[in-house]
Design a protein around this motif. Structure first.
Motif, mmCIF file in Angstrom:
data_model
loop_
_atom_site.group_PDB
_atom_site.id
_atom_site.type_symbol
_atom_site.label_atom_id
_atom_site.label_comp_id
_atom_site.label_asym_id
_atom_site.label_seq_id
_atom_site.Cartn_x
_atom_site.Cartn_y
_atom_site.Cartn_z
ATOM 1 N N PRO A 63 -37.017 9.234 10.844
ATOM 2 C CA PRO A 63 -37.656 8.908 9.573
ATOM 3 C C PRO A 63 -36.916 9.589 8.420
ATOM 4 N N PHE A 64 -36.746 8.894 7.294
ATOM 5 C CA PHE A 64 -36.089 9.462 6.119
ATOM 6 C C PHE A 64 -37.159 9.731 5.060
ATOM 7 N N ARG A 65 -37.659 10.931 5.032
ATOM 8 C CA ARG A 65 -38.785 11.257 4.133
ATOM 9 C C ARG A 65 -38.549 12.558 3.406
ATOM 10 N N PRO A 66 -37.648 12.572 2.420
ATOM 11 C CA PRO A 66 -37.346 13.834 1.724
ATOM 12 C C PRO A 66 -38.560 14.444 1.031
ATOM 13 N N GLU B 69 -30.404 12.605 1.016
ATOM 14 C CA GLU B 69 -30.297 11.181 0.703
ATOM 15 C C GLU B 69 -30.127 10.386 1.992
ATOM 16 N N ASP B 70 -30.346 9.079 1.905
ATOM 17 C CA ASP B 70 -30.147 8.140 2.999
ATOM 18 C C ASP B 70 -28.686 8.211 3.473
ATOM 19 N N PRO B 71 -28.420 8.354 4.775
ATOM 20 C CA PRO B 71 -27.025 8.484 5.219
ATOM 21 C C PRO B 71 -26.215 7.186 5.085
ATOM 22 N N ILE B 72 -26.847 6.028 4.905
ATOM 23 C CA ILE B 72 -26.202 4.733 4.648
ATOM 24 C C ILE B 72 -25.381 4.218 5.834
ATOM 25 N N ALA B 73 -24.169 4.767 6.056
ATOM 26 C CA ALA B 73 -23.302 4.210 7.104
ATOM 27 C C ALA B 73 -23.537 4.931 8.419
ATOM 28 N N TYR C 176 -22.945 16.670 3.556
ATOM 29 C CA TYR C 176 -23.221 17.274 4.853
ATOM 30 C C TYR C 176 -24.323 16.495 5.562
ATOM 31 N N PRO C 177 -24.144 16.200 6.876
ATOM 32 C CA PRO C 177 -25.263 15.559 7.579
ATOM 33 C C PRO C 177 -26.418 16.548 7.751
ATOM 34 N N VAL C 178 -27.646 16.041 7.651
ATOM 35 C CA VAL C 178 -28.828 16.875 7.848
ATOM 36 C C VAL C 178 -29.514 16.411 9.135
ATOM 37 N N ARG D 275 -25.571 16.003 -0.453
ATOM 38 C CA ARG D 275 -24.291 16.071 -1.154
ATOM 39 C C ARG D 275 -24.004 17.508 -1.586
ATOM 40 N N GLY D 276 -22.764 17.939 -1.375
ATOM 41 C CA GLY D 276 -22.368 19.300 -1.748
ATOM 42 C C GLY D 276 -22.624 19.595 -3.214
ATOM 43 N N SER D 277 -22.311 18.611 -4.056
ATOM 44 C CA SER D 277 -22.480 18.838 -5.487
ATOM 45 C C SER D 277 -23.959 18.991 -5.845
ATOM 46 N N ARG D 278 -24.831 18.276 -5.126
ATOM 47 C CA ARG D 278 -26.273 18.396 -5.390
ATOM 48 C C ARG D 278 -26.769 19.786 -4.987
#
Lengths: 337, 337
Positions: free
Chosen positions: A7-10, A23-27, A113-115, A127-130
């Motif tokens: 589940p993607f529930r930040p 964020e959603d990993p997308i690919a 980075y993957p979570v 995202r590193g910048s985030r």
């Protein structure tokens, strides 16, 4: 398109954790995919969203590896992704506080980075910048936190909200100031007889407060940047205590001379030499205590599970006010009366 | 492999600028290159170094566009890079301070940014994570800077170096404390007759100092995050002045009651009502001035080209000490003597 069942529930994670800015990993691709198939999927996905890495998961959604666009570009069309993917990639946990994540990623510089959870299930990407952007915003709240400003207060916070945020800590600060006042009150008779002492009360309090705030600021920075670790605390405490003593002694000379000249000019009944010496001793003693308090206050707050910056300056100045004025008036009473 | 003639010399830029953390752009290609040729070059370069973007420059080395690995992956082998490259990309300048760069990149989240001079010449790249990492380290120095700690001091800075860094500001702080003491000294006769006033001196000074530090911290945060812009300063000043007045009035009631009860218990010659009212008025006036100073000190420092945090707390508490104790003793003398 997403193969993961995670589940993607930040929104369900606490504030200032990695989960919250995930964020959603997308690919997200299965291990058996070929470069040609992955390229085709990337083509479809890229039209909609920006992303940096492809995440390779097993049928349960557990992260097995990472593939870059460069990998896809440079490998043969028929190659399976799991034959060249980066295995066991570095991952973050959603429950990591931002401070912890910053410390772990500070020397990596990856764009994202993957979570994953503790089972290795891919939950999202950070995202590193985030991470560093959030971190910068969080660290910029520290000077305020030290004096009782909530971390969410910014320049554009409405008046009433600012008042509500700051006021309770000011009332609390007043209570602590009453403690310092009570100490001065204990020596009212001493001040009554040697009124010049009252003139130097703010000097002692201000000076030991600032000396303590220096130690506090360096301690907090060490905690923030992950440099003040459990094993090194006592070593750092000794250094700050010694610094307090040295700074107190050197500043005490100037302050003592100040008192000497002032008392001489005022033609006080008490010897200006004695008064100067008392200022010197009180300054040295209270600055020593300032150094110790500057280290102990944030470490103690952290031990009790609080943010080490919260109201740290308020706690610190209570200690330095009580110590500096108590020492000063205490030595004066013992020696002069 | 690099087509640009631009010199790559990060060491020549001042500290805390983009130029200083600039890296070699690595994949720099001419506009006429095809996808197939670029892919071949990427293959060679990727064996040695990691990079995210390809930078397309003209023969003079001026940046014309950016190409991602994904672009190379998804375009036909024979296509020229300049037919699909991202034209006029966002660039940073090497002379940008980190604070400025952070403000410009905060909503972009790119892994890296091209760095160009004012002629558009590609000088290097700056990684987003490095900008924010450096920024986090720099912001974490702020609480220290406010009380006179150098930004390079960390937990492991050697004793003598710490002493050298901090001591001059402590002597300076002492000089400012002498100013506050001189104000108290002007009213020695008043204190001599109403010694209970001496007990409340540290309460006034501590309280207005903390109120001012709240305003100072929020101002500094606004400057750091780029929210306190030139046009909005006066609006923010009004808000902080009003907050100081409101907080001072509310805290003044508690402090005034404190004085009332203390004076009643001490059976002072002067009316406890009058003493309580004087505390209330002095608290309100000095906290109003604290709010104003908390905004004016960092703005003034910035206008003179200094870091707005530098010794800001020292300047602020000088103002709040003088104002709070001056108001308090001044009103007392006017009304009671």
């Amino acid at each position: 398109m997403q193969e993961t069942s995670a589940p993607f529930r930040p929104g369900t994670y606490p504030e200032n954790t990695i989960g919250r800015l995930m964020e959603d990993p997308i690919a997200v691709f299965p291990e058996s995919l070929t470069v040609a198939e992955a390229t085709e999927r990337v083509r479809e996905l890229a039209a909609k969203r920006l992303f940096t890495y492809c995440y390779i998961v097993n049928p349960q959604g557990v992260l097995k590896g990472v593939v870059t666009m460069r990998d896809l570009l440079l490998h043969e069309k028929g190659t399976r992704l799991d034959s060249f993917m980066l295995k066991d990639p570095f991952v973050l946990r959603p429950e990591y506080p931002l401070m912890e994540a910053m410390r772990q990623t500070v020397n990596r510089h990856y764009p994202s980075y993957p979570v994953c959870d503790d089972q290795g299930l891919l939950l999202g990407i950070a995202r590193g910048s985030r991470i560093f952007e959030q971190q910068a915003i969080e660290i910029s709240a520290q000077p305020g936190a030290m004096v009782g400003v909530e971390s969410e207060e910014r320049v554009n916070t409405p008046f009433l909200r600012s008042l509500k945020f700051r006021h309770p800590w000011l009332q609390f600060n007043l209570l602590t100031a009453f403690i310092a006042a009570a100490v001065v009150g204990l020596f009212e008779d001493t001040i009554d007889q040697i009124v010049v002492l009252a003139v130097f009360l703010p000097v002692l309090a201000g000076q030991s407060g600032n000396t303590g705030c220096q130690a506090l600021a360096v301690s907090l920075r060490g905690i923030t940047l992950g440099e003040l670790k459990a094993g090194r605390e006592s070593q750092f405490l000794v250094k700050e205590a010694a610094l307090g003593l040295a700074n107190g002694a050197l500043v005490g000379i100037t302050a003592g001379l100040g008192m000497f000249f002032y008392a001489t000019w005022q033609q006080t009944a008490v010897s200006p030499y004695q008064l100067g010496t008392i200022v010197f001793l009180a300054m040295m003693g209270s600055c020593f205590l300032s150094g110790v308090s500057g280290v102990m206050v944030p470490i103690t707050l952290k031990k009790f599970g609080a943010d080490p910056a919260t109201a740290s300056s308020i706690f610190l100045t209570t200690a330095t006010d009580v110590a500096s004025m108590g020492f000063f008036l205490g030595i004066a009473r013992l020696w002069l009366m």
